[in-house]
Design an enzyme around this catalytic site. Structure first.
Site, PDB file in Angstrom:
ATOM      1  N   SER A 140     -68.537  45.130 -34.813  1.00 19.19           N
ATOM      2  CA  SER A 140     -69.046  44.934 -36.178  1.00 19.19           C
ATOM      3  C   SER A 140     -69.190  46.281 -36.868  1.00 19.19           C
ATOM      4  CB  SER A 140     -70.418  44.257 -36.126  1.00 19.19           C
ATOM      5  OG  SER A 140     -71.008  44.245 -37.416  1.00 19.19           O
ATOM      6  N   TYR A 152     -79.381  43.339 -33.385  1.00 19.47           N
ATOM      7  CA  TYR A 152     -77.976  42.902 -33.437  1.00 19.47           C
ATOM      8  C   TYR A 152     -77.062  44.124 -33.580  1.00 19.47           C
ATOM      9  CZ  TYR A 152     -73.616  41.136 -35.436  1.00 19.47           C
ATOM     10  OH  TYR A 152     -72.274  40.894 -35.699  1.00 19.47           O
TER      11      TYR A 152
HETATM   12  N1  LIG Z   1     -69.938  36.846 -39.708  1.00 23.60           N
HETATM   13  C1  LIG Z   1     -70.064  38.157 -39.854  1.00 23.60           C
HETATM   14  O1  LIG Z   1     -70.491  38.666 -40.910  1.00 23.60           O
HETATM   15  C2  LIG Z   1     -69.638  39.076 -38.730  1.00 23.60           C
HETATM   16  C3  LIG Z   1     -69.438  40.429 -39.017  1.00 23.60           C
HETATM   17  C4  LIG Z   1     -69.054  41.289 -38.013  1.00 23.60           C
HETATM   18  C5  LIG Z   1     -68.871  40.800 -36.736  1.00 23.60           C
HETATM   19  N2  LIG Z   1     -69.095  39.491 -36.457  1.00 23.60           N
HETATM   20  C6  LIG Z   1     -68.905  39.040 -35.086  1.00 23.60           C
HETATM   21  O2  LIG Z   1     -67.831  38.129 -35.058  1.00 23.60           O
HETATM   22  C7  LIG Z   1     -67.951  37.293 -33.893  1.00 23.60           C
HETATM   23  C8  LIG Z   1     -67.747  35.854 -34.303  1.00 23.60           C
HETATM   24  O3  LIG Z   1     -68.807  35.493 -35.182  1.00 23.60           O
HETATM   25  P1  LIG Z   1     -68.640  34.513 -36.415  1.00 23.60           P
HETATM   26  O4  LIG Z   1     -69.118  35.227 -37.608  1.00 23.60           O
HETATM   27  O5  LIG Z   1     -67.288  33.903 -36.411  1.00 23.60           O
HETATM   28  O6  LIG Z   1     -69.793  33.472 -36.045  1.00 23.60           O
HETATM   29  P2  LIG Z   1     -69.817  31.903 -35.780  1.00 23.60           P
HETATM   30  O7  LIG Z   1     -69.054  31.184 -36.827  1.00 23.60           O
HETATM   31  O8  LIG Z   1     -71.257  31.587 -35.574  1.00 23.60           O
HETATM   32  O9  LIG Z   1     -69.016  31.740 -34.397  1.00 23.60           O
HETATM   33  C9  LIG Z   1     -69.541  32.179 -33.184  1.00 23.60           C
HETATM   34  C10 LIG Z   1     -68.671  31.611 -32.059  1.00 23.60           C
HETATM   35  O10 LIG Z   1     -69.166  32.081 -30.796  1.00 23.60           O
HETATM   36  C11 LIG Z   1     -69.436  30.953 -29.952  1.00 23.60           C
HETATM   37  N3  LIG Z   1     -70.544  31.318 -29.073  1.00 23.60           N
HETATM   38  C12 LIG Z   1     -71.789  31.704 -29.425  1.00 23.60           C
HETATM   39  N4  LIG Z   1     -72.510  32.002 -28.317  1.00 23.60           N
HETATM   40  C13 LIG Z   1     -71.698  31.805 -27.251  1.00 23.60           C
HETATM   41  C14 LIG Z   1     -71.846  31.943 -25.854  1.00 23.60           C
HETATM   42  N5  LIG Z   1     -73.003  32.351 -25.300  1.00 23.60           N
HETATM   43  N6  LIG Z   1     -70.788  31.670 -25.058  1.00 23.60           N
HETATM   44  C15 LIG Z   1     -69.612  31.254 -25.591  1.00 23.60           C
HETATM   45  N7  LIG Z   1     -69.406  31.109 -26.909  1.00 23.60           N
HETATM   46  C16 LIG Z   1     -70.439  31.380 -27.732  1.00 23.60           C
HETATM   47  C17 LIG Z   1     -69.718  29.808 -30.931  1.00 23.60           C
HETATM   48  O11 LIG Z   1     -69.452  28.533 -30.408  1.00 23.60           O
HETATM   49  P3  LIG Z   1     -70.566  27.638 -29.637  1.00 23.60           P
HETATM   50  O12 LIG Z   1     -71.842  27.765 -30.427  1.00 23.60           O
HETATM   51  O13 LIG Z   1     -69.995  26.276 -29.596  1.00 23.60           O
HETATM   52  O14 LIG Z   1     -70.642  28.267 -28.296  1.00 23.60           O
HETATM   53  C18 LIG Z   1     -68.693  30.103 -32.016  1.00 23.60           C
HETATM   54  O15 LIG Z   1     -67.407  29.652 -31.623  1.00 23.60           O
HETATM   55  C19 LIG Z   1     -69.320  37.608 -33.306  1.00 23.60           C
HETATM   56  O16 LIG Z   1     -69.178  38.508 -32.224  1.00 23.60           O
HETATM   57  C20 LIG Z   1     -70.044  38.280 -34.460  1.00 23.60           C
HETATM   58  O17 LIG Z   1     -71.076  39.131 -34.031  1.00 23.60           O
HETATM   59  C21 LIG Z   1     -69.458  38.605 -37.433  1.00 23.60           C
END
Ligand SMILES: NC(=O)c1ccc[n+]([C@@H]2O[C@H](COP(=O)([O-])OP(=O)(O)OC[C@H]3O[C@@H](n4cnc5c(N)ncnc54)[C@H](OP(=O)(O)O)[C@@H]3O)[C@@H](O)[C@H]2O)c1
Length: 233
Positions: A140, A152
């Site tokens: 991130s 985080y």
């Molecule tokens: N959104 C942002 O602004 C942003 C910015 C920078 C980086 N990121 C990073 O991008 C990545 C994806 O996030 P996103 O924004 O796409 O969020 P999201 O829509 O909430 O998706 C998170 C995914 O991770 C899975 N997950 C969560 N905990 C888990 C676990 N313990 N084991 C296996 N799967 C798990 C969830 O599925 P289940 O709940 O079904 O397991 C879901 O598929 C993360 O690492 C996040 O920190 C996000």
């Protein structure tokens, strides 16, 4: 069948699902993991069913589950070429205790965001070694600058260190290592306090992933920072 095989943790929605769709469109077979079966199975069906995609429930903090998925992927598809350690969680925190989640909730955050990608790397690298494959991490932009009171962000600093340590260990193996550092992305993990901030679409991050993966084998794209225009840090 020689189509490359791409494993994604956290593939059920958000960035992971967007990467899965673009990887499938680019000809990859997919290994889709997360904690919830239904959306993973729906995505696998979208990609053409069992010959093109394997959907398996695996918590990234569960070593046995992760190694089982990798073994099954190699058995089903004969190879693993790309792995994206993407699963992550987000919790609002304050070390002064003025706001945010109670400390009891911090443990899962750290385990998912730090232990999870470390285990994902350890589970997939033996298979990637055989194909001179590619390991990517969703870090991130929060893993680069100071965010007051933000655990985080500290977990994403750890992902930055993890990607660098693994890249250093993999020198000479042919394995490539890429750290993605997205700014705010429009997914379920956005905190309410940032609801009106500029944001990327998950497809914007997926294009960056496919850019890194699509380079020729001698090109190792190590870091990509992609922020929405107008994001401050
Ligand atoms: N959104 C942002 O602004 C942003 C910015 C920078 C980086 N990121 C990073 O991008 C990545 C994806 O996030 P996103 O924004 O796409 O969020 P999201 O829509 O909430 O998706 C998170 C995914 O991770 C899975 N997950 C969560 N905990 C888990 C676990 N313990 N084991 C296996 N799967 C798990 C969830 O599925 P289940 O709940 O079904 O397991 C879901 O598929 C993360 O690492 C996040 O920190 C996000």
């Amino acid at each position: 069948m020689t189509d490359p095989v791409f494993l994604i943790t956290g593939a059920s929605r958000g960035i992971g699902a967007a990467v899965a769709r673009q990887a499938a469109a680019a000809g990859h077979r997919l290994v889709l993991t997360g904690r919830t079966a239904a959306p993973l199975e729906a995505l696998a069906d979208e990609f053409g069913g069992p010959s093109r995609a394997l959907a398996r429930v695996a918590d990234v903090t569960d070593w046995t589950a992760l190694t089982s998925v990798v073994a099954e992927a190699e058995e089903r598809f004969g190879r693993l070429d790309v792995a994206l350690a993407n699963a992550g969680a987000s919790v609002v925190t304050s070390f002064l205790g003025t706001t945010g989640a109670p400390p009891e909730e911090w443990r899962d955050l750290v385990l998912t965001n730090v232990y999870g990608p470390a285990l994902t790397a350890r589970a997939t690298l033996p298979a990637l070694l055989k194909t001179r494959g590619h390991l990517l991490f969703t870090g991130s932009a929060a893993g680069r600058g100071v965010r007051p009171g933000n655990l985080y962000a500290a977990t994403k600093w750890a992902v930055t260190g993890l990607a660098q340590a693994i890249r250093a260990e993999c020198v000479g193996t042919g394995i490539r290592v890429t750290l993605l550092q997205p700014g705010l992305v429009d997914t379920e993990s956005i905190p309410p306090s940032r609801a009106n901030d500029p944001r990327l679409h998950p497809d914007d991050v997926a294009r960056a992933v496919l850019y890194a993966v699509g380079q020729p084998p001698h090109v190792d794209v190590n870091e990509i920072i992609v922020r929405p225009a107008g994001q401050r840090n």
